[in-house]
Design an enzyme around this catalytic site. Structure first.
Site, PDB file in Angstrom:
ATOM      1  N   ASP A 451       0.858  -1.134  -0.133  1.00 51.39           N
ATOM      2  CA  ASP A 451       0.110  -0.041  -0.189  1.00 51.39           C
ATOM      3  C   ASP A 451       0.886   1.211  -0.066  1.00 51.39           C
ATOM      4  OD1 ASP A 451      -2.258   1.559   0.150  1.00 51.39           O
ATOM      5  OD2 ASP A 451      -3.255   0.250   1.885  1.00 51.39           O
ATOM      6  N   ASP A 519     -10.930   1.289  -3.414  1.00 52.11           N
ATOM      7  CA  ASP A 519     -11.417   1.321  -1.930  1.00 52.11           C
ATOM      8  C   ASP A 519     -13.140   1.224  -1.988  1.00 52.11           C
ATOM      9  OD1 ASP A 519      -9.199   0.614  -0.516  1.00 52.11           O
ATOM     10  OD2 ASP A 519      -8.829   2.775   0.227  1.00 52.11           O
TER      11      ASP A 519
HETATM   12  C1  GLA Z   1      -5.752   1.481   2.133  1.00 53.84           C
HETATM   13  C2  GLA Z   1      -6.335   0.507   1.335  1.00 53.84           C
HETATM   14  C3  GLA Z   1      -7.353  -0.564   1.995  1.00 53.84           C
HETATM   15  C4  GLA Z   1      -6.684  -0.759   3.341  1.00 53.84           C
HETATM   16  C5  GLA Z   1      -6.357   0.399   4.177  1.00 53.84           C
HETATM   17  C6  GLA Z   1      -5.741   0.027   5.672  1.00 53.84           C
HETATM   18  O1  GLA Z   1      -6.937   2.524   2.168  1.00 53.84           O
HETATM   19  O2  GLA Z   1      -6.746   0.724  -0.036  1.00 53.84           O
HETATM   20  O3  GLA Z   1      -7.741  -1.394   1.327  1.00 53.84           O
HETATM   21  O4  GLA Z   1      -5.671  -1.673   3.053  1.00 53.84           O
HETATM   22  O5  GLA Z   1      -5.433   1.256   3.336  1.00 53.84           O
HETATM   23  O6  GLA Z   1      -5.239   1.131   6.215  1.00 53.84           O
END
Ligand code: GLA
Length: 690
Positions: A451, A519
């Site tokens: 990430d 997300d």
């Molecule tokens: C990002 C990712 C999510 C999750 C969060 C965790 O937003 O896109 O899928 O992993 O971080 O903090």
């Protein structure tokens, strides 16, 4: 077929792909002119091509140059901007030979006055219509004087002259990535860009241009994409004389790279792809190209994954994860990924980033018990990481406050309570490699969800006069770290993520196996997000989860089957809180996972056709159709769905019911989907009858 042809008499080079040709030629002044990018030509036809444009008046001038610099009667977007030690900016490039090797063509030039050499590089392959281009600039002087480089484009893609042009690209934001838009190309310079240090949610580095007359399955389209995971800029110009061209460069305006004697600067690759078969034809050609020449493991099918993020948020612990893992395994999940919250003092987004040891209160015996149980359940084990980041409230930051990007005396802007580690510093990159390597080795981690949850601000490195380089250096260091981990751990797979789809690009796809698309897991929103994603990137790389209803982000309620069907058009995952799913839902989910496994090769490797409210995949003899109904007014006709890419002479057998369909009927008349209710959906799996 000779993929690179050189005609010495005409001083012409032609690149040939299965369905296109690309031609450049030196003019009488030794300038490299763009002649053609489009339908296939023979060498004889190529030699007869006139120059696209050649206009010179007192007030205007236009040459269809392949790679224009600054100086002389040039008023368009420069591909190259340098400032010589004396402050002048003109360059005059003289041909300095060429090299042809397999599908590689390198055209070399030397600056008439300054100590600079330039290589324009091209690569074509016999099984792809893609043309890769990149550029290398070398400082060959011995006088110690540096040259400042403000722009070094990977490529400028010139279109043939047409009466009109249309520009297709994506716009968006967090949880709203990849919204496809097509608009008339302004008679102006249209800049698509990310100034954020990442590829970005707001735009994505590709463009699709057509003459305003292409459709999903017909017409000529000229597409190009930049393989770069940092700031970028694509400038699409349309001049008063009608010329249209797209200049692709890594970096945004502002940062300059100082090139010292002996140094060279190589751009990332920009890939162009021409199709005579509309937007759909271009997408299919891109997908085939990415599978054959970009993805590190195109031979593999993506596993069905479970990810705990939407179920637990930061509230992860051994008991809860084990519970979810058992439930996921019962559904047929093949890869279990524990998301954020497993390390350091990470109970929310305010602390712990950078302290990559299992949280002792939540995992008193480390991660081994969870990893072992996940494996015993027959699944692979994956972990969320965010290596480039640090919370100021962390042991790492307390020990190394100087490891973050920052400018002397300026505020350190926090986003999501975190700062960006300066990966261009060797000791920071070495630290990241050490803990990631150790983590993967210790637990045999199969999958990292990598990430990157904030963009770059105050991108400086105090004391380094050439700190502008870090815009590029950060990206290169991330790529290098991923490459090294993959090389050392052949079983490791990586999922690209940046707050969802903020770092989706061809450079990431070259070193990851799938992308966390967004997300936003609301299936209705996802239809649009996935539509934009699939314009260039293959569906098999597109992570798509089934989550809870109502959706945690949008509050929208959608049927389980609809949520599954939309997710089954990519790399299926499950991200809901399974502890709240009813027995009926769990049973139906298990059936749908099993069904996905049967259609997976078709979805992940097939040829994609975008129909109205449906997508269809064709792979060998198999066909998968996923159709849905959105909200329609009462009385709206339910129109049969006309399938694409079928053999009209063949019969196709429904793999679930045994019903036999004629290819000609499915194509000409269409299939009655029976979808009469809003948010109903249908999945059809056909196989061609012998
Ligand atoms: C990002 C990712 C999510 C999750 C969060 C965790 O937003 O896109 O899928 O992993 O971080 O903090």
């Amino acid at each position: 077929m000779t993929v690179v042809h050189h005609d010495p008499a005409a001083r012409l080079w032609m690149l040939t792909t299965p369905h296109s040709s690309y031609v450049v030629r030196l003019d009488d002044h030794g300038r490299l002119r763009h002649l053609h990018w489009g339908a296939r030509l023979t060498p004889e036809q190529a030699a007869a091509l006139p120059y696209v444009l050649d206009v010179a008046t007192n007030f205007d001038g236009e040459l269809a140059e392949e790679y224009p610099g600054e100086g002389g009667a040039r008023f368009g977007v420069p591909a190259l901007r340098v400032v010589h030690p004396d402050g002048s900016r003109s360059t005059e490039w003289r041909p300095d030979g060429h090299r042809i090797e397999d599908g590689l063509l390198v055209l070399s030039f030397r600056e008439r006055l300054g100590p600079l050499e330039l290589d324009l590089c091209y690569r074509v392959r016999p099984d792809s219509d893609a043309v890769d281009r990149w550029t290398e600039l070398r400082h060959t002087g011995a006088d110690g004087q540096p040259v400042r480089v403000g722009q070094l484009a990977a490529a400028r893609w010139t279109l043939p002259l047409r009466a009109d042009y249309r520009l297709g690209h994506v716009t968006g934001g967090w949880s709203a990535e990849n919204r496809l838009t097509r608009e008339p190309l302004a008679r102006a310079e249209t800049v698509l860009t990310s100034r954020r240090g990442i590829t970005g949610h707001q735009a994505n580095p590709w463009v699709v241009l057509d003459a305003g007359d292409a459709g999903e399955e017909h017409g000529e389209v000229w597409t190009s994409a930049l393989a770069w995971s940092g700031s970028w800029r694509i400038t699409v110009e349309r001049t008063v004389h009608g010329l249209a061209a797209a200049t692709h460069a890594a970096g945004h305006e502002g940062p300059e790279v100082v090139l010292r004697p002996g140094e060279s600067w190589r751009t990332p690759v920009s890939t162009g792809l021409y199709s005579a078969h509309g937007f759909g034809g271009a997408s299919r050609a891109w997908h085939a190209h990415v599978r054959a020449h970009v993805l590190p493991r195109p031979d593999e099918l993506r596993p069905v994954l479970y990810n705990s993020w939407e179920a637990t948020g930061f509230d992860v612990g051994l008991a809860g994860q084990l519970d979810l893992a058992r439930r996921a395994a019962a559904l047929g999940v093949e890869l279990f990924v524990m998301d954020d919250g497993w390390f350091g003092a990470r109970k929310d987004d305010t602390a712990g980033l950078g302290d990559w040891t299992p949280a002792p209160d939540r995992f008193p015996d480390g991660l081994a018990p969870l990893a072992a149980e996940v494996r015993r359940l027959g699944m692979r084990f994956g972990l969320w990481v965010e290596p480039e980041m640090v919370n100021p409230d962390s042991d790492l930051y307390r020990a190394h406050p100087d490891w973050v990007l920052h400018e002397s005396g300026r505020p350190r802007t926090e986003l999501r309570n975190q700062l960006v580690l300066d990966f261009g510093r060797p000791e920071v990159a070495a630290w990241a490699h050490a803990w990631l390597d150790g983590l993967v080795r210790e637990h045999g981690v199969d999958h990292l969800k990598w990430d990157m949850n904030r963009v770059l601000t105050e991108a400086g490195r105090p004391g380094d006069p050439d700190a502008d380089r870090l815009w590029h250096g950060h990206v290169r260091a991330v790529h290098a770290l991923m490459d090294r981990l993959r090389a050392d751990h052949p079983g490791l797979r990586i999922e690209a993520c940046s707050g969802g789809g903020g770092r989706t690009d061809l450079a990431m796809l070259a070193r990851t196996d799938q992308v966390w698309t967004s997300d936003n897991t609301d299936a209705l929103d996802r239809i649009a997000i996935q539509h934009g994603y699939g314009q260039i990137y293959p569906p098999g790389t597109m992570g798509a989860w089934v989550t809870d209803s109502p959706n945690p982000l949008t509050g929208r309620r959608l049927p389980l089957e609809f949520r599954f069907h939309v997710a089954m058009t990519g790399a299926l995952g499950i991200g809901g809180d399974l502890t709240h799913w009813s027995e009926d839902e769990l049973a139906r989910a298990a059936e749908l996972v099993a069904r996905y496994k049967r259609i997976r090769p078709v979805v992940q490797r097939g040829r994609l056709y975008r129909l109205r409210d449906a997508v269809q995949y064709v792979h060998g003899d198999e066909v998968v159709l996923v159709a849905w109904r959105l909200a329609e007014p009462h009385g709206a006709p339910v129109v049969p769905l006309r399938l694409a890419g079928l053999d009209p002479q063949a019969r196709y057998v429904d793999q679930d019911t045994g019903e036999v369909h004629h290819g000609a009927v499915l194509t000409a008349r269409g299939l009655s989907t029976g979808l009469t209710r809003d948010h109903s959906s249908r999945l059809l799996h056909l196989r061609r009858q012998d």
